[in-house]
Design a protein around this motif. Structure first.
Motif, PDB file in Angstrom:
ATOM      1  N   ILE A 272      21.528  59.880 -15.833  1.00 60.10           N
ATOM      2  CA  ILE A 272      21.321  58.409 -15.471  1.00 60.10           C
ATOM      3  C   ILE A 272      22.648  57.907 -14.937  1.00 60.10           C
ATOM      4  O   ILE A 272      22.372  57.058 -13.789  1.00 60.10           O
ATOM      5  N   LEU A 273      23.813  57.982 -15.382  1.00 55.70           N
ATOM      6  CA  LEU A 273      24.742  57.456 -14.654  1.00 55.70           C
ATOM      7  C   LEU A 273      25.266  57.816 -13.412  1.00 55.70           C
ATOM      8  O   LEU A 273      25.622  57.285 -12.644  1.00 55.70           O
ATOM      9  N   PRO A 274      24.925  59.114 -13.072  1.00 54.28           N
ATOM     10  CA  PRO A 274      25.063  59.709 -11.506  1.00 54.28           C
ATOM     11  C   PRO A 274      24.001  58.820 -10.729  1.00 54.28           C
ATOM     12  O   PRO A 274      24.666  58.893  -9.416  1.00 54.28           O
ATOM     13  N   LEU A 275      23.204  58.213 -10.907  1.00 53.09           N
ATOM     14  CA  LEU A 275      22.174  57.543 -10.121  1.00 53.09           C
ATOM     15  C   LEU A 275      22.930  56.456  -9.618  1.00 53.09           C
ATOM     16  O   LEU A 275      22.823  56.065  -8.278  1.00 53.09           O
ATOM     17  N   PHE A 276      23.913  55.624 -10.265  1.00 52.80           N
ATOM     18  CA  PHE A 276      24.440  54.450  -9.618  1.00 52.80           C
ATOM     19  C   PHE A 276      25.509  54.866  -8.613  1.00 52.80           C
ATOM     20  O   PHE A 276      25.909  53.908  -7.885  1.00 52.80           O
ATOM     21  N   CYS A 277      25.956  55.976  -8.448  1.00 54.18           N
ATOM     22  CA  CYS A 277      26.833  56.186  -7.367  1.00 54.18           C
ATOM     23  C   CYS A 277      26.134  56.051  -6.010  1.00 54.18           C
ATOM     24  O   CYS A 277      26.814  56.016  -4.764  1.00 54.18           O
ATOM     25  N   HIS A 278      24.878  56.261  -6.031  1.00 54.46           N
ATOM     26  CA  HIS A 278      24.178  56.222  -4.778  1.00 54.46           C
ATOM     27  C   HIS A 278      23.578  54.911  -4.339  1.00 54.46           C
ATOM     28  O   HIS A 278      22.685  54.722  -3.496  1.00 54.46           O
ATOM     29  N   ASP A 299      29.704  49.241 -24.364  1.00 50.83           N
ATOM     30  CA  ASP A 299      30.133  47.926 -24.350  1.00 50.83           C
ATOM     31  C   ASP A 299      30.372  47.531 -22.927  1.00 50.83           C
ATOM     32  O   ASP A 299      30.223  48.282 -21.988  1.00 50.83           O
ATOM     33  N   GLY A 300      31.095  46.255 -22.836  1.00 57.48           N
ATOM     34  CA  GLY A 300      31.356  45.899 -21.463  1.00 57.48           C
ATOM     35  C   GLY A 300      32.054  46.857 -20.543  1.00 57.48           C
ATOM     36  O   GLY A 300      32.091  46.763 -19.693  1.00 57.48           O
ATOM     37  N   THR A 301      33.387  47.320 -21.231  1.00 51.90           N
ATOM     38  CA  THR A 301      33.962  47.952 -20.785  1.00 51.90           C
ATOM     39  C   THR A 301      33.323  49.497 -20.059  1.00 51.90           C
ATOM     40  O   THR A 301      33.656  49.722 -18.750  1.00 51.90           O
ATOM     41  N   HIS A 302      32.598  50.062 -20.739  1.00 50.18           N
ATOM     42  CA  HIS A 302      31.826  50.960 -20.206  1.00 50.18           C
ATOM     43  C   HIS A 302      30.886  50.640 -19.023  1.00 50.18           C
ATOM     44  O   HIS A 302      30.827  51.383 -18.073  1.00 50.18           O
ATOM     45  N   ILE A 303      30.144  49.605 -19.177  1.00 51.96           N
ATOM     46  CA  ILE A 303      29.377  49.293 -18.225  1.00 51.96           C
ATOM     47  C   ILE A 303      29.821  49.037 -16.888  1.00 51.96           C
ATOM     48  O   ILE A 303      29.529  49.202 -15.813  1.00 51.96           O
ATOM     49  N   TYR A 304      31.164  48.255 -16.744  1.00 57.47           N
ATOM     50  CA  TYR A 304      31.951  48.193 -15.746  1.00 57.47           C
ATOM     51  C   TYR A 304      32.473  49.181 -15.006  1.00 57.47           C
ATOM     52  O   TYR A 304      32.104  49.548 -13.863  1.00 57.47           O
ATOM     53  N   GLU A 306      31.576  52.436 -15.408  1.00 59.84           N
ATOM     54  CA  GLU A 306      30.657  53.547 -14.934  1.00 59.84           C
ATOM     55  C   GLU A 306      29.603  53.109 -14.541  1.00 59.84           C
ATOM     56  O   GLU A 306      28.779  54.041 -13.703  1.00 59.84           O
ATOM     57  N   ILE A 307      29.274  51.698 -14.210  1.00 58.80           N
ATOM     58  CA  ILE A 307      28.218  51.202 -13.623  1.00 58.80           C
ATOM     59  C   ILE A 307      28.553  50.141 -12.349  1.00 58.80           C
ATOM     60  O   ILE A 307      28.149  50.403 -11.276  1.00 58.80           O
ATOM     61  N   LEU A 308      28.958  49.161 -12.706  1.00 58.45           N
ATOM     62  CA  LEU A 308      29.269  48.000 -11.681  1.00 58.45           C
ATOM     63  C   LEU A 308      30.338  48.411 -10.792  1.00 58.45           C
ATOM     64  O   LEU A 308      30.032  47.662  -9.657  1.00 58.45           O
ATOM     65  N   VAL A 309      31.045  49.300 -11.075  1.00 57.29           N
ATOM     66  CA  VAL A 309      32.178  49.636 -10.074  1.00 57.29           C
ATOM     67  C   VAL A 309      31.426  50.116  -8.945  1.00 57.29           C
ATOM     68  O   VAL A 309      32.201  50.144  -7.832  1.00 57.29           O
ATOM     69  N   HIS A 310      30.509  50.892  -8.870  1.00 57.12           N
ATOM     70  CA  HIS A 310      29.708  51.423  -7.636  1.00 57.12           C
ATOM     71  C   HIS A 310      29.043  50.564  -6.730  1.00 57.12           C
ATOM     72  O   HIS A 310      28.246  51.049  -5.897  1.00 57.12           O
ATOM     73  N   MET A 311      28.869  49.183  -7.241  1.00 61.39           N
ATOM     74  CA  MET A 311      28.091  48.163  -6.753  1.00 61.39           C
ATOM     75  C   MET A 311      28.738  46.944  -6.230  1.00 61.39           C
ATOM     76  O   MET A 311      28.775  45.948  -6.821  1.00 61.39           O
ATOM     77  N   PRO A 312      29.546  47.121  -5.134  1.00 59.17           N
ATOM     78  CA  PRO A 312      30.409  46.067  -4.816  1.00 59.17           C
ATOM     79  C   PRO A 312      29.510  44.740  -4.146  1.00 59.17           C
ATOM     80  O   PRO A 312      29.818  43.434  -4.173  1.00 59.17           O
ATOM     81  N   ARG A 313      28.286  44.816  -3.944  1.00 61.35           N
ATOM     82  CA  ARG A 313      27.303  43.855  -3.336  1.00 61.35           C
ATOM     83  C   ARG A 313      26.366  43.209  -4.488  1.00 61.35           C
ATOM     84  O   ARG A 313      25.830  42.287  -4.273  1.00 61.35           O
TER      85      ARG A 313
END
Length: 529
Positions: A272-278, A299-304, A306-313
């Motif tokens: 799942i997590l590698p998907l968000f890099c694309h 938690d919030g730290t993990h979500i930011y 591992e996930i949100l950091v790859h999505m600047p828009r």
């Protein structure tokens, strides 16, 4: 003019039009057409009123009030032929679809939502011989299919090629395809080991679908839907064992992504997590994920990180991420305040969480508000005072007894609940006789007006009494019941007790995990089985 004699038809045109637009479109059409007033008749038919009409005609769905035959006759004979050129969207039931579509020509119809869909609809109507070929093949750009409730799973393997793939080819201008049901029981898309041309389109930009497993999901993104900007997907199984290599280099057009799945901790990390890099171009993200056997809550730290950091828009983020684990695997036992304190960099304006520590297991839900999802599983006695308007499926589980007041809170917080599962082996009260008394009026009655399915297989007998006793709980729509048979016989006094009869009388499906020869009283108690 005598002001006391001014009526609706005396109002200026613009004001009258504003009033009509505030009313339900169907009510206006049914009430005002043919009322022997030329002015009203013109207003109701005019393009200014009906050009945005989402016309709803159905006979047997749960969410929309059905039309009687007489009302349907009037619409097909008197109304549809007069407003047909303004209708852009139709919501139909498969039973009445042919009758309504034959009632008039619909030159501007582009959206069709069809309830009680099945494979026979495809072979009968989605063909070149169909009288609706022009509408389906050339006009429809948005197609929403809701499967019938009694879908036969034997035919699952044929749906990808003979139904889903065929639809994309037959509907030449299809840009939006949504396929679903409640509660998500319909044949999944199975693409593994099938060629790219099986389910492909060069113009489809929005897809809502359920896939069989993670491999089918990867195949879906491997170039067969190049213009896809919105993908809403539920993954049935996260199993991934294949030598196939799928192209996931980038998804440049994907702007909106929604994922629902259940996975083990290692599957979440590795798949799942590698998907968000694309998905660097995402603008809207929706996640409904349950993760089992993890050593720490999400938690919030993990979500930011591992996930949100790859999505600047990214501008919009809806989520409910649940972590289910054994108590002895947790690194730290965190409180609700501890977890909420980690949500400092999350896009969502409001975030809440539910933490439920049981004897051997722990469950943590972190979610954005308002809660956007239709299911929530395994909450305990402690949950926030929030109205979950979208939740229809709920499971409650705790090692601490559920009191009567708990179920009152559940009814208030989940007003549209349709399915409820209860797991609790602790008694509600140390005095069983007090709970089973026929004239017990200590508590206000709990109302579940929409509940159709109730599961009580793993509960103390007190909870069977809690739900089946009409003086404690009202279940006017209950049609499916799962319960321990021995507990059922005790609570119903061998199917003779009147106080529990009313909540059982409409049950059509009874799961008791036993094959027995039942008494005459049993079948009188459950006349619709």
């Amino acid at each position: 003019m005598n002001l006391s004699n001014i009526g609706l038809l005396d109002l200026p045109y613009d004001i009258l039009l504003i009033i009509l637009k505030k009313l339900n479109n169907i009510d206006v059409l049914y009430s005002l057409l043919d009322v022997d007033n030329q002015r009203l008749d013109i207003i109701v038919q005019e393009n200014t009123f009906t050009n945005t009409l989402n016309f709803v005609l159905t006979t047997s769905t749960d969410d929309i009030s059905p039309f009687t035959d007489s009302i349907l006759d009037r619409f097909c004979i008197n109304i549809l032929p007069r407003i047909h050129h303004n209708i852009k969207s139709l919501i139909l039931d498969s039973i009445s679809m042919e009758r309504i579509l034959l009632a008039a020509d619909y030159p501007n119809l582009t959206e069709l939502k069809l309830f009680n869909f099945n494979g026979k609809i495809v072979s009968h109507y989605f063909t070149v011989e169909s009288p609706f070929r022009r509408i389906f093949q050339r006009q429809i750009t948005d197609l929403i299919l809701v499967f019938e409730n009694d879908f036969n799973e034997i035919s699952v393997k044929h749906y990808t090629t003979d139904v889903y793939g065929y639809i994309l080819k037959f509907f030449e201008n299809l840009k939006h395809l949504s396929i679903g049901s409640f509660p998500h029981f319909f044949p999944p898309l199975v693409l593994r080991n099938l060629p790219l041309i099986t389910f492909s389109s060069s113009i489809l930009y929005k897809l809502c679908i359920r896939v069989g497993n993670f491999l089918d999901f990867l195949a879906l993104l491997d170039g067969r839907l190049q213009q896809l900007t919105t993908l809403i997907v539920a993954i049935g199984d996260m199993a991934y064992h294949s030598s196939n290599v799928y192209n996931m280099d980038n998804l440049p057009n994907l702007k909106c992504f929604s994922l629902k799945c259940y996975c083990l901790s290692y599957e979440y990390d590795a798949q799942i997590l590698p998907l968000f890099c694309h998905m660097s171009n995402l603008e809207e993200l929706t996640l409904h994920i349950t993760i089992e056997s993890r050593t720490a809550f999400i938690d919030g730290t993990h979500i930011y990180n591992e996930i949100l950091v790859h999505m600047p828009r990214l501008r919009t983020f809806y989520f409910c991420i649940s972590t289910d684990t054994h108590m002895d695997r947790l690194i730290r036992h965190l409180s609700r305040d501890d977890i909420q304190g980690t949500f400092t960099n999350i896009i969502s304006e409001q975030v809440d969480c539910i933490v439920n520590y049981r004897y051997r297991s722990a469950m943590c839900h972190v979610f954005s508000l308002p809660f956007m999802f239709d299911s929530l599983k395994y909450i305990g006695n402690k949950f926030p005072t929030i109205i979950f308007n979208n939740v229809k499926i709920l499971a409650v589980h705790d090692g601490v007894p559920f009191k009567h007041e708990f179920f009152i809170r559940i009814a208030w917080s989940f007003p549209l609940l349709k399915q409820l599962s209860v797991i609790n082996l602790k008694p509600q009260s140390p005095i069983l006789d007090q709970l089973t008394s026929n004239d017990n009026q200590l508590y206000s009655i709990v109302e579940y007006p929409y509940l159709t399915l109730l599961r009580l297989e793993a509960v103390h007998i007190d909870y069977v009494e809690q739900f089946l006793n009409y003086t404690k709980t009202h279940l006017p729509r209950l049609t499916k019941l799962g319960v321990n048979y021995d507990q059922l016989t005790i609570v119903t006094e061998n199917f003779t007790r009147d106080t529990t009869r009313l909540n059982c009388v409409k049950v059509k499906q009874l799961n008791i995990n036993k094959t027995l020869v039942h008494s005459k009283d049993f079948y009188v108690y459950f006349p619709f089985l």
